[in-house]
Write a protein that holds these residues in place. Structure first.
Motif, PDB file in Angstrom:
ATOM      1  N   ARG A 207       0.775  -1.176  -0.026  1.00  0.00           N
ATOM      2  CA  ARG A 207       0.036  -0.029   0.046  1.00  0.00           C
ATOM      3  C   ARG A 207       0.985   1.342   0.074  1.00  0.00           C
ATOM      4  O   ARG A 207       0.842   1.969   0.967  1.00  0.00           O
ATOM      5  CB  ARG A 207      -1.028   0.039   1.213  1.00  0.00           C
ATOM      6  CG  ARG A 207      -1.879  -1.184   1.366  1.00  0.00           C
ATOM      7  CD  ARG A 207      -3.128  -1.000   0.464  1.00  0.00           C
ATOM      8  NE  ARG A 207      -4.041  -1.900   0.793  1.00  0.00           N
ATOM      9  CZ  ARG A 207      -5.124  -1.832   1.604  1.00  0.00           C
ATOM     10  NH1 ARG A 207      -4.809  -0.785   2.733  1.00  0.00           N
ATOM     11  NH2 ARG A 207      -5.982  -2.750   1.928  1.00  0.00           N
ATOM     12  N   PRO A 208       1.700   1.658  -1.075  1.00  0.00           N
ATOM     13  CA  PRO A 208       2.569   2.900  -1.044  1.00  0.00           C
ATOM     14  C   PRO A 208       1.597   4.118  -0.843  1.00  0.00           C
ATOM     15  O   PRO A 208       2.309   4.926  -0.340  1.00  0.00           O
ATOM     16  CB  PRO A 208       3.024   2.519  -2.462  1.00  0.00           C
ATOM     17  CG  PRO A 208       2.485   1.970  -3.265  1.00  0.00           C
ATOM     18  CD  PRO A 208       1.706   0.847  -2.418  1.00  0.00           C
ATOM     19  N   GLU A 209       0.315   4.122  -1.384  1.00  0.00           N
ATOM     20  CA  GLU A 209      -0.386   5.311  -1.072  1.00  0.00           C
ATOM     21  C   GLU A 209      -0.764   5.311   0.135  1.00  0.00           C
ATOM     22  O   GLU A 209      -0.547   6.775   0.730  1.00  0.00           O
ATOM     23  CB  GLU A 209      -1.604   5.351  -2.150  1.00  0.00           C
ATOM     24  CG  GLU A 209      -1.447   5.310  -3.569  1.00  0.00           C
ATOM     25  CD  GLU A 209      -1.257   3.845  -4.029  1.00  0.00           C
ATOM     26  OE1 GLU A 209      -1.253   3.009  -3.215  1.00  0.00           O
ATOM     27  OE2 GLU A 209      -0.890   3.592  -5.329  1.00  0.00           O
ATOM     28  N   GLY A 210      -1.177   4.398   1.075  1.00  0.00           N
ATOM     29  CA  GLY A 210      -1.502   4.482   2.055  1.00  0.00           C
ATOM     30  C   GLY A 210      -0.297   5.047   3.301  1.00  0.00           C
ATOM     31  O   GLY A 210      -0.243   5.686   4.160  1.00  0.00           O
ATOM     32  N   PHE A 211       0.968   4.248   2.869  1.00  0.00           N
ATOM     33  CA  PHE A 211       2.088   4.695   3.593  1.00  0.00           C
ATOM     34  C   PHE A 211       2.572   6.366   3.545  1.00  0.00           C
ATOM     35  O   PHE A 211       2.477   6.942   4.552  1.00  0.00           O
ATOM     36  CB  PHE A 211       3.392   4.075   2.737  1.00  0.00           C
ATOM     37  CG  PHE A 211       4.737   4.265   3.529  1.00  0.00           C
ATOM     38  CD1 PHE A 211       5.051   3.535   4.436  1.00  0.00           C
ATOM     39  CD2 PHE A 211       5.374   5.198   3.183  1.00  0.00           C
ATOM     40  CE1 PHE A 211       6.386   3.492   5.057  1.00  0.00           C
ATOM     41  CE2 PHE A 211       6.506   5.712   3.758  1.00  0.00           C
ATOM     42  CZ  PHE A 211       7.188   4.943   4.672  1.00  0.00           C
ATOM     43  N   MET A 212       2.429   6.865   2.281  1.00  0.00           N
ATOM     44  CA  MET A 212       2.260   8.439   2.199  1.00  0.00           C
ATOM     45  C   MET A 212       1.179   8.974   2.916  1.00  0.00           C
ATOM     46  O   MET A 212       1.783  10.119   3.601  1.00  0.00           O
ATOM     47  CB  MET A 212       2.297   8.619   0.668  1.00  0.00           C
ATOM     48  CG  MET A 212       3.396   7.940  -0.159  1.00  0.00           C
ATOM     49  SD  MET A 212       5.308   8.461   0.636  1.00  0.00           S
ATOM     50  CE  MET A 212       5.070  10.137   0.656  1.00  0.00           C
ATOM     51  N   ARG A 213      -0.031   8.619   3.043  1.00  0.00           N
ATOM     52  CA  ARG A 213      -0.804   9.243   3.842  1.00  0.00           C
ATOM     53  C   ARG A 213      -0.583   9.254   5.288  1.00  0.00           C
ATOM     54  O   ARG A 213      -0.772  10.311   6.133  1.00  0.00           O
ATOM     55  CB  ARG A 213      -2.224   8.681   3.653  1.00  0.00           C
ATOM     56  CG  ARG A 213      -2.873   9.077   2.138  1.00  0.00           C
ATOM     57  CD  ARG A 213      -4.311   8.544   2.016  1.00  0.00           C
ATOM     58  NE  ARG A 213      -4.613   7.124   1.789  1.00  0.00           N
ATOM     59  CZ  ARG A 213      -4.710   6.588   0.359  1.00  0.00           C
ATOM     60  NH1 ARG A 213      -4.732   7.650  -0.305  1.00  0.00           N
ATOM     61  NH2 ARG A 213      -5.145   5.537   0.239  1.00  0.00           N
ATOM     62  N   GLN A 214      -0.031   8.170   5.740  1.00  0.00           N
ATOM     63  CA  GLN A 214       0.439   7.979   7.144  1.00  0.00           C
ATOM     64  C   GLN A 214       1.709   8.820   7.272  1.00  0.00           C
ATOM     65  O   GLN A 214       1.702   9.427   8.582  1.00  0.00           O
ATOM     66  CB  GLN A 214       0.658   6.652   7.318  1.00  0.00           C
ATOM     67  CG  GLN A 214      -0.520   5.678   7.510  1.00  0.00           C
ATOM     68  CD  GLN A 214      -0.161   4.210   8.015  1.00  0.00           C
ATOM     69  OE1 GLN A 214       0.828   3.827   8.234  1.00  0.00           O
ATOM     70  NE2 GLN A 214      -1.162   3.333   7.782  1.00  0.00           N
ATOM     71  N   VAL A 215       2.511   9.001   6.431  1.00  0.00           N
ATOM     72  CA  VAL A 215       3.728  10.116   6.675  1.00  0.00           C
ATOM     73  C   VAL A 215       2.913  11.458   6.951  1.00  0.00           C
ATOM     74  O   VAL A 215       3.470  12.180   7.498  1.00  0.00           O
ATOM     75  CB  VAL A 215       4.647  10.136   5.644  1.00  0.00           C
ATOM     76  CG1 VAL A 215       5.390  11.170   5.449  1.00  0.00           C
ATOM     77  CG2 VAL A 215       5.304   8.478   5.652  1.00  0.00           C
ATOM     78  N   ILE A 216       2.113  11.652   6.062  1.00  0.00           N
ATOM     79  CA  ILE A 216       1.537  13.029   6.164  1.00  0.00           C
ATOM     80  C   ILE A 216       0.782  13.211   7.354  1.00  0.00           C
ATOM     81  O   ILE A 216       0.943  14.463   8.095  1.00  0.00           O
ATOM     82  CB  ILE A 216       0.651  13.077   4.917  1.00  0.00           C
ATOM     83  CG1 ILE A 216       1.184  13.218   3.682  1.00  0.00           C
ATOM     84  CG2 ILE A 216      -0.509  14.609   5.087  1.00  0.00           C
ATOM     85  CD1 ILE A 216       0.357  13.388   2.370  1.00  0.00           C
ATOM     86  N   ALA A 217      -0.007  12.235   8.031  1.00  0.00           N
ATOM     87  CA  ALA A 217      -0.556  12.224   9.096  1.00  0.00           C
ATOM     88  C   ALA A 217       0.399  12.469  10.428  1.00  0.00           C
ATOM     89  O   ALA A 217       0.217  13.463  11.332  1.00  0.00           O
ATOM     90  CB  ALA A 217      -1.343  11.097   9.515  1.00  0.00           C
ATOM     91  N   ILE A 218       1.342  11.806  10.317  1.00  0.00           N
ATOM     92  CA  ILE A 218       2.651  12.307  11.375  1.00  0.00           C
ATOM     93  C   ILE A 218       3.132  13.653  11.104  1.00  0.00           C
ATOM     94  O   ILE A 218       3.400  14.170  12.298  1.00  0.00           O
ATOM     95  CB  ILE A 218       3.797  11.043  11.138  1.00  0.00           C
ATOM     96  CG1 ILE A 218       3.384   9.737  11.347  1.00  0.00           C
ATOM     97  CG2 ILE A 218       4.717  11.632  11.927  1.00  0.00           C
ATOM     98  CD1 ILE A 218       4.398   8.589  11.006  1.00  0.00           C
ATOM     99  N   ALA A 219       3.367  14.033  10.055  1.00  0.00           N
ATOM    100  CA  ALA A 219       3.741  15.425   9.989  1.00  0.00           C
ATOM    101  C   ALA A 219       2.854  16.307  10.446  1.00  0.00           C
ATOM    102  O   ALA A 219       3.238  17.513  10.768  1.00  0.00           O
ATOM    103  CB  ALA A 219       4.358  15.571   8.427  1.00  0.00           C
TER     104      ALA A 219
END
Length: 293
Positions: A207-219
């Motif tokens: 799930r690379p798209e989900g991974f990026m969404r989680q990075v954004i949530a952390i930031a």
């Protein structure tokens, strides 16, 4: 099994005596429920606990946001850095609410919460928002998110800046190299074993798209550090002194901000859960749970 919470379908594994005190394990960034070492799970079960693991939203076999478009990552980070309006697809608080929804679906009033990395940050949000549902908190390899804390090592930054390959074998090489880089020097991992684990995770879900969404949530979770003084649940902060991804000062800062928190510093531990460390870690967790049941 599948459970519905907050309009998401979650993949959940619920093990142990249903009448026993519950322990909920919250994964880190992009990790699936299969990441948790069997030695740790078995030790918690043997100690008499009910152990619940799940795939976070956008991860593993849990429902993703699907067609929801990600914001431009670089543009989002720039705006977020300078304090300009930047709305993430979802927040760490949303992910903490997911845990409450899973507890509701399982009819569990309260549980011991164990989070690693991003999961530790989610656990902190959960303890702030729903303290009545948290018997105790173990924040492992996490951070307060405070500004000014040291970042990853130069080697880790260099690896993070590399775009993951799309071809399977090259992607496995990339994933394996990253895992070995952030691993625990006191418990060095076998590269072939790590590669097999990465292959199994990749085959289960990617799930690379989900991974990026989680990075954004952390930031986007920039206010949490200032709120941690409001945590009133018993908290154990666990961190490796050799963590190259989230350096040890992040744990010291977290412990200082949470009233009464205890810091467990582990020599030679990096940003992983090596099997050789699990018996010791399980013992510390069980002692923490037992003191606050």
């Amino acid at each position: 099994m599948k459970l519905t919470a907050n309009q998401f379908s979650f993949e959940v594994v619920d093990a142990g005596d249903r009448s026993a005190p519950a322990v909920v394990l919250i994964n880190g960034l992009g990790h699936q429920l299969t990441y948790w070492p069997a030695k740790l799970i078995d030790a918690l079960l043997a100690a008499g606990y009910r152990v619940i693991r799940f795939d976070n939203r956008d991860t593993g076999l849990t429902q993703s946001l699907g067609s929801v478009a990600n914001p431009n990552f670089i543009w989002f980070m720039v705006r977020n850095h300078f304090g300009l309006p930047a709305t993430p697809p979802y927040t760490l608080q949303d992910m903490a609410d997911d845990v409450v929804g899973i507890l509701d679906a399982l009819a569990i009033a309260s549980a011991h919460i164990v989070g690693i990395s991003m999961g530790a940050m989610i656990g902190q949000r959960l303890a702030l928002a729903a303290p009545g549902r948290v018997l105790s908190l173990a924040s492992i390899m996490g951070s307060s998110g405070a500004a000014g804390l040291p970042g990853p090592s130069l080697a880790v930054i260099k690896r993070l800046r590399q775009r993951p390959p799309k071809e399977r074998e090259a992607l496995l090489d990339h994933m394996t190299a990253m895992q070995l880089l952030i691993g625990s020097p006191a418990w060095p991992a076998d590269p072939a074993t790590i590669r097999r684990q990465m292959a199994a995770a990749l085959d289960r879900a990617h799930r690379p798209e989900g991974f990026m969404r989680q990075v954004i949530a952390i930031a986007a979770d920039k206010q949490r550090a200032g709120l941690l003084a409001g945590i009133r649940v018993p908290t154990l902060v666990v961190h490796g002194k050799a963590d190259p991804l989230i350096p040890f000062p992040a744990a010291e800062d977290t412990q200082r901000r949470i009233p009464g928190a205890r810091l467990l510093a582990v020599d030679g531990m990096g940003h992983d859960l090596p099997p050789g460390l699990c018996p010791y870690l399980a013992g510390e967790l069980v002692a923490h749970f037992g003191a606050h049941t």
